[in-house]
Design a protein around this motif. Structure first.
Motif, short mmCIF file in Angstrom:
data_model
loop_
_atom_site.label_atom_id
_atom_site.label_comp_id
_atom_site.label_asym_id
_atom_site.label_seq_id
_atom_site.Cartn_x
_atom_site.Cartn_y
_atom_site.Cartn_z
N ALA A 41 2.48 8.35 8.49
CA ALA A 41 2.79 7.80 7.21
C ALA A 41 1.44 7.65 6.31
N GLU A 44 0.40 11.08 4.94
CA GLU A 44 1.03 11.50 3.71
C GLU A 44 0.62 10.73 2.46
N ALA A 45 -0.44 10.04 2.54
CA ALA A 45 -1.01 9.25 1.23
C ALA A 45 -1.75 10.07 0.28
N ASP A 121 -1.95 2.20 -1.10
CA ASP A 121 -0.85 3.28 -0.96
C ASP A 121 -0.23 3.72 0.43
N ARG A 124 2.08 0.84 1.65
CA ARG A 124 3.53 1.01 1.03
C ARG A 124 4.26 2.20 1.69
N ARG A 125 3.30 3.27 2.25
CA ARG A 125 3.99 4.46 2.75
C ARG A 125 4.53 4.02 4.20
N ARG A 126 3.76 3.24 5.04
CA ARG A 126 4.03 2.68 6.30
C ARG A 126 5.10 1.83 6.22
N GLN A 128 7.37 1.70 3.88
CA GLN A 128 8.77 2.75 3.79
C GLN A 128 9.24 3.45 4.91
N ALA A 129 8.34 4.21 5.68
CA ALA A 129 8.56 4.46 6.96
C ALA A 129 9.15 3.76 7.93
#
Length: 167
Positions: A41, A44-45, A121, A124-126, A128-129
């Motif tokens: 995750a 992917e930032a 960022d 947030r990605r972590r 969401q995953a």
């Protein structure tokens, strides 16, 4: 307490919780899976950072105005390594160095707005995953996991990091 299964065997191998080592392998596997999810995750930032760079930014976020020595100690790395790490983060516009207002021989390290945005960022990605995986669990399993993780943190003696809320 042991639970007897219809076949006559008990569930101690599954980790009944009676023994501290019960379930350690399953937990280790889950931690490894979570670490992989966490790492992917972060990669992917919008800005890809190394693990050391992310840890340095997080340290500066949780302990503002650290100096280089403090950062090196927090990350358990040598001063030259910490200095090169800060050079790269400063060049990328994610941290700034400033003279300490009361001690001119000390340089403070501070996150910039860009550094905060990158950390946001990644967070947030972590989240969401992680939410994607948690959504595939039954509500009772999620609740049990949360209780177990809180108990683990309490036993370990650490409080969880909570990033600041976005404005």
């Amino acid at each position: 307490m042991f639970v007897t299964l219809p076949g006559g065997a008990d569930d101690r191998a599954e980790g009944s919780g009676d023994e501290p080592g019960a379930g350690a392998r399953e937990i280790a596997d889950a931690v490894e899976c979570l670490a992989n999810l966490w790492s992917l995750a972060a990669q992917e930032a919008a800005v890809r950072l190394s693990l050391h760079q992310l840890r340095a930014l997080r340290a500066l976020e949780t302990t503002p105005e650290l100096n280089l020595t403090g950062l090196a100690e927090r990350l358990d790395i040598g001063l030259p390594t910490a200095s090169r790490l800060c050079d790269r983060l400063e060049a990328a516009g994610m941290l700034e160095r400033a003279l300490h207002p009361r001690n001119r021989r000390e340089v403070q390290l501070r996150l910039t707005g860009q550094g905060r945005r990158v950390l946001g960022d990644v967070a947030r990605r972590r989240a969401q995953a992680l939410a994607g995986v948690l959504a595939r669990m039954a509500p009772a399993e999620r609740a049990a996991l949360v209780r177990g993780m809180k108990a683990f943190l309490s036993a370990h003696g650490e409080t969880p990091f909570r990033p600041p809320e976005a404005p």
